[in-house]
Scaffold this motif. Structure first.
Motif, PDB file in Angstrom:
ATOM      1  N   PHE A 217      37.173  23.457   9.700  1.00  0.00           N
ATOM      2  CA  PHE A 217      36.556  22.730  10.816  1.00  0.00           C
ATOM      3  C   PHE A 217      36.104  23.700  11.905  1.00  0.00           C
ATOM      4  O   PHE A 217      34.951  23.638  12.364  1.00  0.00           O
ATOM      5  CB  PHE A 217      37.537  21.713  11.397  1.00  0.00           C
ATOM      6  CG  PHE A 217      36.979  20.965  12.586  1.00  0.00           C
ATOM      7  CD1 PHE A 217      36.185  19.851  12.402  1.00  0.00           C
ATOM      8  CD2 PHE A 217      37.232  21.392  13.881  1.00  0.00           C
ATOM      9  CE1 PHE A 217      35.641  19.166  13.488  1.00  0.00           C
ATOM     10  CE2 PHE A 217      36.698  20.724  14.971  1.00  0.00           C
ATOM     11  CZ  PHE A 217      35.902  19.606  14.772  1.00  0.00           C
ATOM     12  N   ILE A 218      36.988  24.604  12.317  1.00  0.00           N
ATOM     13  CA  ILE A 218      36.615  25.504  13.415  1.00  0.00           C
ATOM     14  C   ILE A 218      35.532  26.480  12.967  1.00  0.00           C
ATOM     15  O   ILE A 218      34.700  26.913  13.775  1.00  0.00           O
ATOM     16  CB  ILE A 218      37.856  26.240  13.985  1.00  0.00           C
ATOM     17  CG1 ILE A 218      37.565  26.748  15.413  1.00  0.00           C
ATOM     18  CG2 ILE A 218      38.290  27.390  13.084  1.00  0.00           C
ATOM     19  CD1 ILE A 218      37.314  25.649  16.421  1.00  0.00           C
ATOM     20  N   ASN A 219      35.491  26.805  11.678  1.00  0.00           N
ATOM     21  CA  ASN A 219      34.425  27.669  11.189  1.00  0.00           C
ATOM     22  C   ASN A 219      33.085  26.949  11.207  1.00  0.00           C
ATOM     23  O   ASN A 219      32.044  27.557  11.508  1.00  0.00           O
ATOM     24  CB  ASN A 219      34.749  28.179   9.787  1.00  0.00           C
ATOM     25  CG  ASN A 219      35.771  29.292   9.812  1.00  0.00           C
ATOM     26  OD1 ASN A 219      35.915  29.996  10.812  1.00  0.00           O
ATOM     27  ND2 ASN A 219      36.503  29.453   8.721  1.00  0.00           N
ATOM     28  N   GLU A 220      33.072  25.659  10.895  1.00  0.00           N
ATOM     29  CA  GLU A 220      31.834  24.893  11.007  1.00  0.00           C
ATOM     30  C   GLU A 220      31.390  24.803  12.465  1.00  0.00           C
ATOM     31  O   GLU A 220      30.191  24.939  12.765  1.00  0.00           O
ATOM     32  CB  GLU A 220      32.041  23.484  10.435  1.00  0.00           C
ATOM     33  CG  GLU A 220      32.107  23.447   8.913  1.00  0.00           C
ATOM     34  CD  GLU A 220      30.748  23.565   8.260  1.00  0.00           C
ATOM     35  OE1 GLU A 220      30.199  24.700   8.227  1.00  0.00           O
ATOM     36  OE2 GLU A 220      30.233  22.543   7.786  1.00  0.00           O
ATOM     37  N   ILE A 221      32.338  24.575  13.360  1.00  0.00           N
ATOM     38  CA  ILE A 221      32.005  24.554  14.793  1.00  0.00           C
ATOM     39  C   ILE A 221      31.454  25.907  15.234  1.00  0.00           C
ATOM     40  O   ILE A 221      30.495  25.978  16.022  1.00  0.00           O
ATOM     41  CB  ILE A 221      33.238  24.165  15.634  1.00  0.00           C
ATOM     42  CG1 ILE A 221      33.676  22.732  15.333  1.00  0.00           C
ATOM     43  CG2 ILE A 221      32.966  24.334  17.133  1.00  0.00           C
ATOM     44  CD1 ILE A 221      32.659  21.672  15.727  1.00  0.00           C
ATOM     45  N   SER A 222      32.038  26.995  14.717  1.00  0.00           N
ATOM     46  CA  SER A 222      31.558  28.331  15.097  1.00  0.00           C
ATOM     47  C   SER A 222      30.115  28.544  14.660  1.00  0.00           C
ATOM     48  O   SER A 222      29.322  29.168  15.387  1.00  0.00           O
ATOM     49  CB  SER A 222      32.461  29.408  14.487  1.00  0.00           C
ATOM     50  OG  SER A 222      32.227  29.574  13.101  1.00  0.00           O
ATOM     51  N   ASN A 223      29.758  28.046  13.495  1.00  0.00           N
ATOM     52  CA  ASN A 223      28.377  28.194  13.024  1.00  0.00           C
ATOM     53  C   ASN A 223      27.401  27.425  13.911  1.00  0.00           C
ATOM     54  O   ASN A 223      26.292  27.891  14.196  1.00  0.00           O
ATOM     55  CB  ASN A 223      28.269  27.712  11.573  1.00  0.00           C
ATOM     56  CG  ASN A 223      29.071  28.581  10.623  1.00  0.00           C
ATOM     57  OD1 ASN A 223      29.290  29.756  10.874  1.00  0.00           O
ATOM     58  ND2 ASN A 223      29.528  27.992   9.529  1.00  0.00           N
ATOM     59  N   ILE A 224      27.827  26.250  14.383  1.00  0.00           N
ATOM     60  CA  ILE A 224      26.988  25.479  15.311  1.00  0.00           C
ATOM     61  C   ILE A 224      26.890  26.207  16.654  1.00  0.00           C
ATOM     62  O   ILE A 224      25.824  26.239  17.286  1.00  0.00           O
ATOM     63  CB  ILE A 224      27.552  24.059  15.491  1.00  0.00           C
ATOM     64  CG1 ILE A 224      27.549  23.312  14.157  1.00  0.00           C
ATOM     65  CG2 ILE A 224      26.748  23.282  16.528  1.00  0.00           C
ATOM     66  CD1 ILE A 224      28.288  21.988  14.188  1.00  0.00           C
ATOM     67  N   CYS A 225      28.021  26.801  17.097  1.00  0.00           N
ATOM     68  CA  CYS A 225      28.013  27.549  18.362  1.00  0.00           C
ATOM     69  C   CYS A 225      26.977  28.662  18.335  1.00  0.00           C
ATOM     70  O   CYS A 225      26.259  28.895  19.324  1.00  0.00           O
ATOM     71  CB  CYS A 225      29.399  28.139  18.639  1.00  0.00           C
ATOM     72  SG  CYS A 225      30.605  26.953  19.244  1.00  0.00           S
ATOM     73  N   GLU A 226      26.879  29.361  17.217  1.00  0.00           N
ATOM     74  CA  GLU A 226      25.901  30.448  17.115  1.00  0.00           C
ATOM     75  C   GLU A 226      24.486  29.918  17.284  1.00  0.00           C
ATOM     76  O   GLU A 226      23.648  30.534  17.943  1.00  0.00           O
ATOM     77  CB  GLU A 226      26.044  31.165  15.771  1.00  0.00           C
ATOM     78  CG  GLU A 226      27.276  32.051  15.683  1.00  0.00           C
ATOM     79  CD  GLU A 226      27.244  32.934  14.446  1.00  0.00           C
ATOM     80  OE1 GLU A 226      26.146  33.216  13.930  1.00  0.00           O
ATOM     81  OE2 GLU A 226      28.328  33.346  13.996  1.00  0.00           O
ATOM     82  N   LEU A 227      24.211  28.791  16.692  1.00  0.00           N
ATOM     83  CA  LEU A 227      22.863  28.217  16.774  1.00  0.00           C
ATOM     84  C   LEU A 227      22.540  27.713  18.175  1.00  0.00           C
ATOM     85  O   LEU A 227      21.378  27.728  18.595  1.00  0.00           O
ATOM     86  CB  LEU A 227      22.724  27.075  15.763  1.00  0.00           C
ATOM     87  CG  LEU A 227      22.825  27.480  14.286  1.00  0.00           C
ATOM     88  CD1 LEU A 227      22.874  26.240  13.405  1.00  0.00           C
ATOM     89  CD2 LEU A 227      21.652  28.379  13.888  1.00  0.00           C
ATOM     90  N   LEU A 228      23.589  27.284  18.909  1.00  0.00           N
ATOM     91  CA  LEU A 228      23.372  26.717  20.240  1.00  0.00           C
ATOM     92  C   LEU A 228      23.571  27.724  21.371  1.00  0.00           C
ATOM     93  O   LEU A 228      23.265  27.424  22.521  1.00  0.00           O
ATOM     94  CB  LEU A 228      24.322  25.533  20.460  1.00  0.00           C
ATOM     95  CG  LEU A 228      24.119  24.323  19.543  1.00  0.00           C
ATOM     96  CD1 LEU A 228      25.213  23.283  19.796  1.00  0.00           C
ATOM     97  CD2 LEU A 228      22.744  23.711  19.770  1.00  0.00           C
ATOM     98  N   GLY A 229      24.118  28.902  21.069  1.00  0.00           N
ATOM     99  CA  GLY A 229      24.396  29.886  22.106  1.00  0.00           C
ATOM    100  C   GLY A 229      25.709  29.676  22.820  1.00  0.00           C
ATOM    101  O   GLY A 229      25.947  30.247  23.884  1.00  0.00           O
ATOM    102  N   ALA A 230      26.599  28.860  22.263  1.00  0.00           N
ATOM    103  CA  ALA A 230      27.942  28.687  22.831  1.00  0.00           C
ATOM    104  C   ALA A 230      28.874  29.766  22.277  1.00  0.00           C
ATOM    105  O   ALA A 230      28.528  30.482  21.329  1.00  0.00           O
ATOM    106  CB  ALA A 230      28.479  27.294  22.496  1.00  0.00           C
ATOM    107  N   ASN A 231      30.062  29.867  22.854  1.00  0.00           N
ATOM    108  CA  ASN A 231      31.045  30.882  22.443  1.00  0.00           C
ATOM    109  C   ASN A 231      32.239  30.164  21.827  1.00  0.00           C
ATOM    110  O   ASN A 231      32.953  29.420  22.499  1.00  0.00           O
ATOM    111  CB  ASN A 231      31.478  31.703  23.657  1.00  0.00           C
ATOM    112  CG  ASN A 231      32.375  32.877  23.277  1.00  0.00           C
ATOM    113  OD1 ASN A 231      33.196  32.796  22.369  1.00  0.00           O
ATOM    114  ND2 ASN A 231      32.226  33.976  24.016  1.00  0.00           N
TER     115      ASN A 231
END
Length: 441
Positions: A217-231
């Motif tokens: 789950f957190i790895n999927e969130i991390s991939n979305i963060c990269e696309l959105l510019g979040a950390n």
């Protein structure tokens, strides 16, 4: 008490040593003569902090011994632990052949009523099978009681976990068996949870599946963060402050490996399938993890569109730090893909290189240090967050042709890498340090 432990793999050896440390007399049984000979001399076949010291101590104090002779190990035992391997079958189910053989060995060598404790990770219903096998082959008049006592040890901290765990689960169908195994474990000082056998079997699989789910789950969130510019580090910290969620297993990276999560998630999917239930969530967890292990190759290809003929340093080979376990490690997939693309791969790991040599592609070369691995390299990939890697002087990357670090474990602060002129790519974080640590309000 006099206890025999069948199997001296990771679980069996740690279990036997820990039980001897709390005062029981333990005989560990294994069919591998060379392995047993080494253990008799206090040499551990696995790397686990603190294990060798406790082995030597308890051997010297005559509470711990090793043998290949089942008759010698079982005849005087009051309790027998089964801690043999349950490897993965082609369909994802657990191979129980070693468990069945252990049950037959017990029945053929005991001369009194016996309590058998299953430490191996086994599907629901396996303890009933064990009891049937033993009872069928026991001499007339003898009885067996079977207890499910799953392990919850983390590789790299297994000795610590034995004495500071969250719980000890005991599954039994008789008060006598509950009482005896509770007495065995009381010196650990860890809370004991008593339940029925099938629930105890399920607790092990459910626990590992849930932790694997948090990781995916957190790895999927991390991939979305990269696309959105979040950390992702700020996101996971903010999530973890919620006590309902908790902070553990919310560290983004390149997925899980080792002997438990990959095997147990697939086995639970198969267990569900056996009762015609589609475990869709867990299937997604497994698929996400497969994808995540290869994410560093995608990042590398973005930075170096052609890596044929390039020297690529791979730092960290074991599936996690503080272990030499290579099972399901991301380094297997990553190094194979690098070589497939024509790269020259030079790898370094503080502990696991000898194991790696028998598993990784023979074209992988090995360095004696981080410095040797990265020297004149075109890129460095970090796969395992060993302390030695996390604490390395960043100037070491200046020995590269042009500092390019692709970090699968988020070992370094973005600002520090930027200040040292390192082209740094991590998981779920901006490439630039401009969007790092949130300022306190």
């Amino acid at each position: 008490m006099r206890i025999a432990v069948i199997g001296t793999g990771y679980v069996g050896l740690v279990t036997g040593v820990s039980l001897s440390e709390i005062g029981h007399h333990i005989t560990c049984i294994d069919v591998n003569e060379d392995k047993v000979a080494k253990m008799q001399n206090g040499i551990s076949p696995i790397y686990e902090p603190g294990l060798s010291e406790l082995m030597t101590k308890n051997i010297n104090e005559k509470r711990l011994s090793f043998t290949t002779d089942h008759q010698e190990g079982l005849q005087q035992a009051e309790i027998v632990y089964i801690a043999v391997g349950t490897p993965e079958n082609i369909d994802g189910s657990a191979d129980l052949s070693f468990v069945a053989q252990a049950a037959k060995d017990i029945a053929g060598n005991v001369e009194h009523n016996i309590i058998v404790v299953t430490k191996s990770t086994v599907p629901v219903g396996t303890n009933d099978m064990i009891k049937d096998i033993i009872q069928t082959h026991l001499p007339n008049g003898l009885m067996v009681e079977v207890v499910s006592n799953p392990e919850f040890l983390k590789e790299g901290s297994a000795i610590h976990d034995s004495f500071h765990g969250d719980r000890i689960v005991i599954g039994a169908d008789s008060e006598h068996a509950f009482s005896i195994i509770e007495q065995v474990n009381q010196p650990f000082g860890v809370p004991i949870f008593k339940t029925d056998i099938k629930s105890a079997e399920m607790i092990k699989y459910a626990s590992n599946a849930f932790l694997a789910t948090k990781i995916s789950f957190i790895n999927e969130i991390s991939n979305i963060c990269e696309l959105l510019g979040a950390n992702i580090e700020n996101v996971s910290t903010g999530m973890g402050l919620d006590q309902r969620i908790g902070s553990q297993f919310l560290k983004a990276g390149i997925g899980y490996g080792g002997s438990c999560f990959p095997k147990d998630t697939k086995a639970l999917i198969q267990i569900a399938g056996n009762v015609e239930y589609e475990f869709e969530l867990l299937k997604g967890v497994v698929n996400v993890n497969k994808k995540q292990q290869g994410i560093l190759i995608s990042k590398l290809n973005d930075c170096l569109p052609v890596i044929s003929g390039k020297k690529i340093a791979v730092l960290g080979l074991s599936f996690k730090p503080n272990t030499d376990d290579m099972r399901e490690s991301a380094s297997i997939l990553v190094t194979e893909e690098l070589i497939k693309q024509g790269a020259k791969v030079v790898a370094y790991d503080p502990i696991a290189m000898e194991n790696a040599k028998s598993i990784l592609n023979p074209l992988v070369q090995y360095a004696d240090s981080i410095e040797d691995a990265v020297e004149n390299s075109d890129a460095a990939l970090i796969l395992t967050d060993w302390s030695e890697i996390k604490n390395v002087e960043l100037a070491v990357f200046n020995k590269m042709k042009k500092p390019l670090v692709i970090d699968g474990r988020n070992c370094f602060a973005l600002k520090a890498m930027e200040n040292n002129g390192i082209d740094y790519h991590s998981i779920g974080r901006p490439v630039s340090a401009k969007l790092i640590e949130a300022a306190p309000i």
